[in-house]
Design a protein around this motif. Structure first.
Motif, PDB file in Angstrom:
ATOM      1  N   ASP A   1     -52.402  48.902  38.172  1.00 22.27           N
ATOM      2  CA  ASP A   1     -52.266  49.049  39.587  1.00 22.27           C
ATOM      3  C   ASP A   1     -51.030  49.272  39.995  1.00 22.27           C
ATOM      4  N   ARG A   2     -50.970  50.218  41.174  1.00 19.32           N
ATOM      5  CA  ARG A   2     -49.632  50.899  41.571  1.00 19.32           C
ATOM      6  C   ARG A   2     -48.813  49.641  42.297  1.00 19.32           C
ATOM      7  N   ARG A   3     -49.444  48.761  42.503  1.00 20.37           N
ATOM      8  CA  ARG A   3     -48.398  47.522  43.350  1.00 20.37           C
ATOM      9  C   ARG A   3     -47.691  46.938  42.344  1.00 20.37           C
ATOM     10  N   LYS A   4     -47.753  47.022  41.046  1.00 20.81           N
ATOM     11  CA  LYS A   4     -46.726  46.613  40.268  1.00 20.81           C
ATOM     12  C   LYS A   4     -45.362  47.279  40.174  1.00 20.81           C
ATOM     13  N   LEU A   5     -45.363  48.625  40.662  1.00 22.77           N
ATOM     14  CA  LEU A   5     -44.135  49.363  40.731  1.00 22.77           C
ATOM     15  C   LEU A   5     -43.194  48.935  41.785  1.00 22.77           C
ATOM     16  N   THR A   6     -41.790  48.977  41.255  1.00 20.80           N
ATOM     17  CA  THR A   6     -40.674  48.316  42.315  1.00 20.80           C
ATOM     18  C   THR A   6     -40.729  49.250  43.720  1.00 20.80           C
ATOM     19  N   ALA A   7     -41.204  50.425  43.608  1.00 20.88           N
ATOM     20  CA  ALA A   7     -41.159  51.346  44.824  1.00 20.88           C
ATOM     21  C   ALA A   7     -42.035  52.562  44.540  1.00 20.88           C
ATOM     22  N   TYR A   8     -42.564  53.335  45.212  1.00 16.52           N
ATOM     23  CA  TYR A   8     -43.279  54.537  45.304  1.00 16.52           C
ATOM     24  C   TYR A   8     -43.283  55.190  46.539  1.00 16.52           C
TER      25      TYR A   8
ATOM     26  N   LEU B   1     -64.123  46.353  41.087  1.00 10.72           N
ATOM     27  CA  LEU B   1     -63.342  46.094  40.071  1.00 10.72           C
ATOM     28  C   LEU B   1     -62.641  44.491  40.267  1.00 10.72           C
ATOM     29  N   ALA B   2     -63.405  43.825  41.334  1.00 13.71           N
ATOM     30  CA  ALA B   2     -62.930  42.697  41.581  1.00 13.71           C
ATOM     31  C   ALA B   2     -63.021  41.717  40.523  1.00 13.71           C
ATOM     32  N   ASP B   3     -62.149  40.707  40.552  1.00 14.66           N
ATOM     33  CA  ASP B   3     -61.917  39.633  39.605  1.00 14.66           C
ATOM     34  C   ASP B   3     -63.460  39.020  39.478  1.00 14.66           C
ATOM     35  N   SER B   4     -64.092  38.962  40.439  1.00 23.24           N
ATOM     36  CA  SER B   4     -65.760  38.433  40.432  1.00 23.24           C
ATOM     37  C   SER B   4     -66.670  39.263  40.360  1.00 23.24           C
ATOM     38  N   TRP B   5     -66.522  40.358  39.419  1.00 19.89           N
ATOM     39  CA  TRP B   5     -67.207  41.683  39.568  1.00 19.89           C
ATOM     40  C   TRP B   5     -68.621  41.298  39.125  1.00 19.89           C
ATOM     41  N   LYS B   6     -69.153  40.364  37.963  1.00 19.69           N
ATOM     42  CA  LYS B   6     -70.352  40.098  37.809  1.00 19.69           C
ATOM     43  C   LYS B   6     -71.195  39.401  38.718  1.00 19.69           C
ATOM     44  N   ALA B   7     -70.170  38.834  39.768  1.00 22.63           N
ATOM     45  CA  ALA B   7     -71.123  38.078  40.702  1.00 22.63           C
ATOM     46  C   ALA B   7     -71.383  38.848  41.812  1.00 22.63           C
ATOM     47  N   SER B   8     -71.187  39.967  42.058  1.00 18.34           N
ATOM     48  CA  SER B   8     -71.601  40.952  43.059  1.00 18.34           C
ATOM     49  C   SER B   8     -72.208  41.947  42.723  1.00 18.34           C
ATOM     50  N   TYR B   9     -72.132  42.622  41.419  1.00 16.98           N
ATOM     51  CA  TYR B   9     -72.595  43.847  41.178  1.00 16.98           C
ATOM     52  C   TYR B   9     -73.416  43.910  39.815  1.00 16.98           C
ATOM     53  N   THR B  10     -74.269  44.791  39.587  1.00 20.47           N
ATOM     54  CA  THR B  10     -74.699  45.212  38.346  1.00 20.47           C
ATOM     55  C   THR B  10     -74.373  46.411  37.864  1.00 20.47           C
ATOM     56  N   TYR B  11     -74.172  46.456  36.509  1.00 19.16           N
ATOM     57  CA  TYR B  11     -73.191  47.799  35.980  1.00 19.16           C
ATOM     58  C   TYR B  11     -74.268  48.344  34.832  1.00 19.16           C
TER      59      TYR B  11
ATOM     60  N   GLN C   1     -55.671  55.346  54.955  1.00 14.40           N
ATOM     61  CA  GLN C   1     -56.730  56.064  53.924  1.00 14.40           C
ATOM     62  C   GLN C   1     -56.019  55.230  52.757  1.00 14.40           C
ATOM     63  N   ASP C   2     -55.364  54.088  52.969  1.00 11.25           N
ATOM     64  CA  ASP C   2     -54.955  53.222  51.559  1.00 11.25           C
ATOM     65  C   ASP C   2     -56.059  52.635  51.002  1.00 11.25           C
ATOM     66  N   TYR C   3     -56.670  53.171  50.271  1.00  5.76           N
ATOM     67  CA  TYR C   3     -57.867  52.189  49.510  1.00  5.76           C
ATOM     68  C   TYR C   3     -57.443  51.867  48.172  1.00  5.76           C
ATOM     69  N   ASN C   4     -57.290  50.616  47.814  1.00  3.33           N
ATOM     70  CA  ASN C   4     -56.817  50.090  46.612  1.00  3.33           C
ATOM     71  C   ASN C   4     -57.840  49.327  45.944  1.00  3.33           C
ATOM     72  N   PHE C   5     -58.696  50.054  44.899  1.00  2.73           N
ATOM     73  CA  PHE C   5     -59.730  49.180  44.421  1.00  2.73           C
ATOM     74  C   PHE C   5     -59.430  48.200  43.451  1.00  2.73           C
ATOM     75  N   TYR C   6     -58.216  48.129  43.046  1.00  3.02           N
ATOM     76  CA  TYR C   6     -57.704  46.858  42.117  1.00  3.02           C
ATOM     77  C   TYR C   6     -57.469  45.886  43.039  1.00  3.02           C
ATOM     78  N   GLN C   7     -57.257  45.767  44.174  1.00  4.82           N
ATOM     79  CA  GLN C   7     -57.585  44.596  44.908  1.00  4.82           C
ATOM     80  C   GLN C   7     -58.911  44.022  45.113  1.00  4.82           C
ATOM     81  N   ASN C   8     -59.230  42.765  45.260  1.00  4.24           N
ATOM     82  CA  ASN C   8     -60.645  42.308  45.062  1.00  4.24           C
ATOM     83  C   ASN C   8     -61.238  42.637  46.170  1.00  4.24           C
ATOM     84  N   TRP C   9     -60.706  42.879  47.405  1.00  2.00           N
ATOM     85  CA  TRP C   9     -61.406  43.340  48.616  1.00  2.00           C
ATOM     86  C   TRP C   9     -60.576  44.541  49.211  1.00  2.00           C
ATOM     87  N   VAL C  10     -61.600  45.517  49.539  1.00  2.00           N
ATOM     88  CA  VAL C  10     -61.047  46.959  49.948  1.00  2.00           C
ATOM     89  C   VAL C  10     -61.575  47.039  51.598  1.00  2.00           C
TER      90      VAL C  10
END
Length: 829
Positions: free
Chosen positions: A130-137, A253-263, A233-242
């Motif tokens: 996740d890019r949010r771990k960066l100090t800055a960009y 890629l949400a933490d609850s991925w299995k509850a909402s999707y089939t893969y 246009q800042d869509y970050n799919f590492y967040q639980n909600w987009v």
């Protein structure tokens, strides 16, 4: 203007004459016959191309006929079809077969879904990627937007816009949409900006270096330029909600991925230099806000390499028939991944099948990424900044700085829009929409309005006629003068107001001063500064029977400044003379003997501080508009001191008011909104200066009122209140057969009010008015709070909201309403 119009029409005509060949068709799956949306259609070894729409249809215009065109789509074999020579208009239909690289055989064995171990690794590596771990960009972004309207002019002569446009544009200039509907571009923009992000504290800024905007219905592109940059246009799919269209979609890629999707693991293949797992994702419940499509996971880092997803037509979103989102990512510093390109297409339908719909396409590319070089905190004081010369860039600048060159089709879009928007009929329609939206009609350097206040009828004034206006930015970039004059046919009195406002120095840190003077009728309980943001409610309150009207002569001055980003302070000095137009009196202690007083005057000094962390403002002429501050709470504190024997004042008092607002998502439960208020008046004052809680006796819902409380029913000098709304979106109705097709949404509300009135204030109440007639009174709240709860349904016919309310306390008094139904009109996605 006439010469400019001729020039635009000529340029448009030249571009049309060049486009002599048109190829249309449809792309389908060769095995199933299913239409394939967003397939790339292009001429090999050129930049000329287009893509299919939601129904797999395409239409491409060419200045010269190529030998062939090619259709290409991920997961399918590309197909090339020959183009007939000398045929101006022809149809080519593609039938794409499954790529041979895909698995030829699917063997089902008992055990775990092979996609699940991959997804568990994706979740385990989210923080690392996740890019949010960066100090800055920071990066440079190029964003291009285009809006096309369809279903326009299907019935000749219908509608103002239809008449205006069809009278100018020849039918062959329309694009061919699905089902034979015509499509015509009406908005096009390009934006080049630098985007900066700091993690601690979390700040962001978009510096718009260049912008080019043209569109039918736009009078000024400066406001639009500030809200079409890459930050939206800042869509970050590492967040639980987009967030898409201000709706929160659960991420694949949400933490609850299995509850909402089939893969489903479909393939392993190279994307560029990255070996990836290709996973098919499908939402479990059709009406939920979720995605369907394909994701590619880099095998080396379990990062999201690419995502290609759509939103189901059955999703509970108004006016939206489909959303298609494609994003590709690249690794940057510290192994974090950032987008390299984002493309979004949104199909917006009309209110009815016969009304025009819109296809919106937005593409953003990112270059010159720099990581871990944070900016100073002061750099982020203005989150969105439009440089002074950003709108004046010449075409040679764009040719040198565009990330992608404009296609012939893009050039035709610019020419078409510029020609259409200059026609008188379209210009008149644009002006009408602007007046309805802003309340003002621009007349040179002065704007007339606001129109809701032009006319009213009530028992005191009779027919009230009002004429007002204000200067606009053509008059001055710093000064704004405004005012109105009103006359009542019954009381035959002239009312008026005059205001002057000056914006100080640079607008980077907004500062302004202003003065005000007025003489007009006001009503007890409707004099609160909290109602200033509700002009329509205040305009409607002047109809019918006025509740305890006072003629108030007011003079005030203020100074306001943003001391820091998100922190605004305001100092106000105000003098008001209250003259009742009904039999009013209060008891005033004059020496040892109490006496009745009819009128009073106040002089007060107030200091207000408002804190809204990360709030984003855009500027529209001499106004600024808040775009919100995400999910952060907004805090307000105001302290007021009433000065005795100052500028004729007859009262001395102190008052403190506090407020807290917040809106935040609650996952599957939808969205919550709350508003907390508390206040105290530390000195006895006549009841018009108390906190008279705003009741609502109208059939309409208004969130700043107590919906089952009567006018002037309760007043307090110490109070605390909570207004809470829970929007469940489609949580409940989405699971009910038949009902879910209506796309109704359930909501719940509650109002809780604690209040009290001191004995000193009660002692000021007189049972009779100054002329001796009985004076209507009000009640004070005791240890029991006033409570009302409500439940309702919104999105009825896409715009109607109906709420039912129950009053739970203070039920014994005659005239108390224990139950009520309120309606309101709203347009929400």
């Amino acid at each position: 203007m006439k010469n400019l119009l001729y020039l635009l029409v000529f340029a448009f005509s030249v571009s049309v004459c060049q486009a002599q060949f048109r190829i249309a068709g449809k792309v389908t799956d060769a095995a199933t016959g299913e239409a394939l949306p967003f397939v790339s259609i292009y001429v090999k070894n050129t930049a000329i191309g287009t893509s299919t729409d939601m129904n797999g249809a395409f239409n491409i215009r060419l200045t010269t006929a190529p030998d062939s065109i090619t259709a290409s789509y991920v997961g399918y074999l590309p197909q090339t079809l020959a183009v007939k020579k000398g045929v101006a208009t022809q149809v080519l239909d593609f039938r794409l077969g499954i790529s041979a690289k895909q698995l030829q055989e699917v063997v089902i064995r008992p055990g775990e879904n092979p996609a699940w171990p991959i997804m568990r690794q994706v979740i385990a590596h989210k923080k690392a990627n996740d890019r949010r771990k960066l100090t800055a960009y920071s990066y440079e972004a190029y964003t291009k937007m285009q809006f096309d309207v369809d279903n326009l002019g299907q019935q000749k002569g219908k509608g103002v816009m239809g008449k205006a446009i069809t009278s100018l544009v020849d039918s062959q200039l329309y694009l061919a949409g699905d089902d034979g509907k015509k499509m015509l571009p009406f908005f096009m923009s390009e934006t080049l900006s630098d985007y900066y992000y700091n993690r601690d504290p979390r700040k962001y800024k978009e510096l718009i270096k260049a912008t080019k905007v043209t569109g039918i219905g736009l009078q000024d592109g400066s406001l639009v330029s500030q809200v079409i940059g890459s930050s939206y246009q800042d869509y970050n799919f590492y967040q639980n909600w987009v967030s898409v269209l201000q709706k929160n979609f659960v991420s694949p890629l949400a933490d609850s991925w299995k509850a909402s999707y089939t893969y489903e693991l479909e393939d392993s293949l190279y994307l560029g230099d990255d070996w990836c797992y290709q996973l098919k994702v499908v939402q479990k419940r059709p009406q939920d806000l979720a995605f369907n499509g394909t994701i590619w996971i880099a095998a080396s880092s379990y990062a999201l390499r690419k995502i290609d997803v759509t939103v189901s037509k059955s999703a509970n979103i108004n006016f939206v028939q489909g959303i298609h989102l494609v994003q590709e990512s690249q690794p940057v510093g510290e192994n974090a991944w950032m987008p390299s390109k984002t493309n979004v297409s949104i199909k917006i339908v009309g209110l009815t099948r016969s009304r025009p719909g819109i296809l919106a396409t937005v593409s953003t590319s990112y270059r010159e990424v720099v990581v871990n070089q944070p900016q100073r905190p002061a750099f982020f004081d203005k989150p969105v900044e439009l440089l002074a010369n950003a709108q004046n860039k010449q075409e040679d600048f764009w040719d040198a700085h565009r990330h992608d060159s404009l296609s012939i089709a893009d050039q035709q879009v610019y020419a078409t829009i510029n020609a259409i928007k200059s026609t008188p009929k379209v210009a008149h329609f644009t002006n009408l929409v602007t007046v309805l939206a802003t309340g003002y009609k621009k007349l040179g350097k002065v704007s007339w309005g606001p129109w809701p206040y032009t006319y009213a009828y009530n028992d005191v004034e009779g027919h009230r006629l009002q004429l007002g206006g204000k200067t606009n930015i053509d008059f001055s970039h710093n000064w704004e003068l405004s005012g109105y004059a009103a006359y009542g046919t019954e009381d035959r009195q002239l009312k008026y107001a005059a205001n002057a406002r000056y914006i100080i120095l640079s607008r980077k840190r907004w500062s302004e001063v202003g003065v005000h003077h007025s003489e007009d009728l006001e009503q007890v309980g409707l004099m609160s500064d909290k109602l200033e943001s509700s002009p329509l409610f205040m305009a409607l309150s002047r109809f019918g029977t006025l509740q305890r009207p006072f003629l108030i002569k007011e003079s005030s001055a203020y100074l306001q400044r943003d001391v820091l980003r998100g922190i605004t302070q305001r100092l106000t000095v105000r003098n008001r003379a209250f003259s009742p137009t009904y039999d009013f009196a209060y008891i005033k202690q004059a020496g040892e003997q109490p006496a009745l007083e009819k009128a009073f005057t106040t002089t007060e000094v107030s200091f207000m501080t408002r804190v809204a962390n990360n709030e984003v403002f855009v500027q529209n002429d001499n106004e600024r508009i808040s775009l919100g501050n995400g999910n952060w709470p907004v805090f307000m504190a105001k302290y007021t001191v009433g000065l005795n024997n100052t500028l004729g004042s007859t009262l001395e008092y102190q008052r403190l008011d506090l407020g807290l607002d917040q809106e935040f998502p609650m996952g599957q439960l939808g969205n919550a909104v709350y508003h907390l208020e508390a206040g105290k008046i530390f000195s006895p004052v006549p009841y018009p200066l108390l906190e008279v809680h705003t009741g609502n006796e109208t059939p309409f819902y208004y969130d700043a009122t107590y919906n089952l409380m009567n006018y002037f029913e309760f007043a307090s000098d110490t109070y605390a209140s909570l207004h809470y709304e829970q929007y469940f979106e489609g949580l409940l109705f989405n699971r009910l057969p038949l009902i879910k097709k209506l796309k109704w949404r359930v909501l719940a509300t509650s109002n809780i009010l604690y209040g009290s009135l001191s004995q000193q204030n009660k002692a000021l109440l007189s049972p009779v008015g100054y002329a001796g007639t009985p004076q209507g009174s009000f009640k004070s709240l005791g240890s029991t709070p006033y409570v009302e709860v409500g439940y309702g349904v919104e999105n009825i016919f896409r715009f109607l909201r109906v709420d039912a309310f129950h009053r739970l306390t203070y039920l014994d008094e005659p005239g108390t309403r224990k139950f009520g139904v309120k309606v309101s009109v709203q347009f929400k996605l």
